[in-house]
Design a protein around this motif. Sequence first.
Motif, mmCIF file in Angstrom:
data_model
loop_
_atom_site.group_PDB
_atom_site.id
_atom_site.type_symbol
_atom_site.label_atom_id
_atom_site.label_comp_id
_atom_site.label_asym_id
_atom_site.label_seq_id
_atom_site.Cartn_x
_atom_site.Cartn_y
_atom_site.Cartn_z
ATOM 1 N N UNK A 30 0.849 -1.194 0.000
ATOM 2 C CA UNK A 30 0.000 0.000 0.000
ATOM 3 C C UNK A 30 0.880 1.238 0.000
ATOM 4 N N UNK A 31 0.433 2.243 -0.752
ATOM 5 C CA UNK A 31 1.101 3.541 -0.790
ATOM 6 C C UNK A 31 0.033 4.629 -0.759
ATOM 7 N N UNK A 32 0.468 5.820 -0.390
ATOM 8 C CA UNK A 32 -0.496 6.891 -0.134
ATOM 9 C C UNK A 32 -0.489 8.020 -1.148
ATOM 10 N N UNK A 33 0.417 7.981 -2.141
ATOM 11 C CA UNK A 33 0.401 9.032 -3.170
ATOM 12 C C UNK A 33 0.950 8.478 -4.478
ATOM 13 N N UNK A 34 0.777 9.255 -5.543
ATOM 14 C CA UNK A 34 1.169 8.824 -6.876
ATOM 15 C C UNK A 34 2.669 8.659 -7.064
ATOM 16 N N UNK A 35 3.460 9.455 -6.383
ATOM 17 C CA UNK A 35 4.919 9.350 -6.503
ATOM 18 C C UNK A 35 5.401 8.031 -5.894
ATOM 19 N N UNK A 36 4.887 7.701 -4.725
ATOM 20 C CA UNK A 36 5.232 6.413 -4.100
ATOM 21 C C UNK A 36 4.786 5.252 -4.995
ATOM 22 N N UNK A 37 3.608 5.387 -5.587
ATOM 23 C CA UNK A 37 3.087 4.344 -6.470
ATOM 24 C C UNK A 37 4.001 4.165 -7.678
ATOM 25 N N UNK A 38 4.447 5.261 -8.267
ATOM 26 C CA UNK A 38 5.341 5.196 -9.419
ATOM 27 C C UNK A 38 6.615 4.428 -9.056
ATOM 28 N N UNK A 39 7.180 4.745 -7.910
ATOM 29 C CA UNK A 39 8.401 4.065 -7.463
ATOM 30 C C UNK A 39 8.164 2.567 -7.269
ATOM 31 N N UNK A 40 7.049 2.202 -6.657
ATOM 32 C CA UNK A 40 6.735 0.788 -6.436
ATOM 33 C C UNK A 40 6.546 0.050 -7.759
ATOM 34 N N UNK A 41 5.780 0.652 -8.666
ATOM 35 C CA UNK A 41 5.460 0.000 -9.938
ATOM 36 C C UNK A 41 6.711 -0.177 -10.792
ATOM 37 N N UNK A 42 7.610 0.800 -10.761
ATOM 38 C CA UNK A 42 8.810 0.693 -11.586
ATOM 39 C C UNK A 42 9.868 -0.221 -10.973
ATOM 40 N N UNK A 43 9.748 -0.529 -9.690
ATOM 41 C CA UNK A 43 10.736 -1.367 -9.020
ATOM 42 C C UNK A 43 10.236 -2.760 -8.656
ATOM 43 N N UNK A 44 8.956 -3.032 -8.910
ATOM 44 C CA UNK A 44 8.379 -4.307 -8.522
ATOM 45 C C UNK A 44 7.342 -4.724 -9.555
ATOM 46 N N UNK A 45 6.836 -5.922 -9.422
ATOM 47 C CA UNK A 45 5.843 -6.448 -10.352
ATOM 48 C C UNK A 45 4.544 -6.719 -9.598
ATOM 49 N N UNK A 46 3.431 -6.282 -10.171
ATOM 50 C CA UNK A 46 2.116 -6.466 -9.543
ATOM 51 C C UNK A 46 1.156 -7.136 -10.511
ATOM 52 N N UNK A 47 0.209 -7.888 -9.959
ATOM 53 C CA UNK A 47 -0.823 -8.529 -10.755
ATOM 54 C C UNK A 47 -2.047 -7.634 -10.906
ATOM 55 N N UNK A 48 -2.186 -6.672 -9.990
ATOM 56 C CA UNK A 48 -3.342 -5.768 -9.987
ATOM 57 C C UNK A 48 -2.989 -4.509 -9.213
ATOM 58 N N UNK A 49 -3.532 -3.391 -9.679
ATOM 59 C CA UNK A 49 -3.398 -2.126 -8.943
ATOM 60 C C UNK A 49 -4.798 -1.600 -8.666
ATOM 61 N N UNK A 50 -5.050 -1.254 -7.419
ATOM 62 C CA UNK A 50 -6.281 -0.555 -7.047
ATOM 63 C C UNK A 50 -5.866 0.897 -6.871
#
Length: 80
Positions: A30-50
Motif C-alpha cells: 500500500x502507498x499513499x500518493x502517486x509518486x510512491x506508487x510510481x516508485x513501487x510499480x517501476x521497481x516491482x511487479x504487480x498482478x493488480x493495482x487498485x
Amino acid sequence: MKKILIVEDNELNIKLFFDILAYQKYNVDKVFDGVEAYEKITNDSYDLIILDIQLPKLDGFSLLEKLKNENIKIPPVIIA
C-alpha cells in the motif's frame, strides 16, 4: 501468490482494502500518493493495482499516463 498494490490516500479506505485482500491471502502493498506508487510499480511487479484518482503529488490519471509514456508495463487497474 498474487501481488496487489493499493494506491489510496484515505486511511480508512486503504485499511478496508488491505484487510479484505490480506484475509484472502493476497500479498498486498500500500502507498499513499502517486509518486510512491510510481516508485513501487517501476521497481516491482504487480498482478493488480487498485488506484485512487485524487492523490497527492501525482494524481491517478497522471500516474497512468507517465507509466504509459515511459513504456512501463501496467498490470490491470481498478479505479477506486
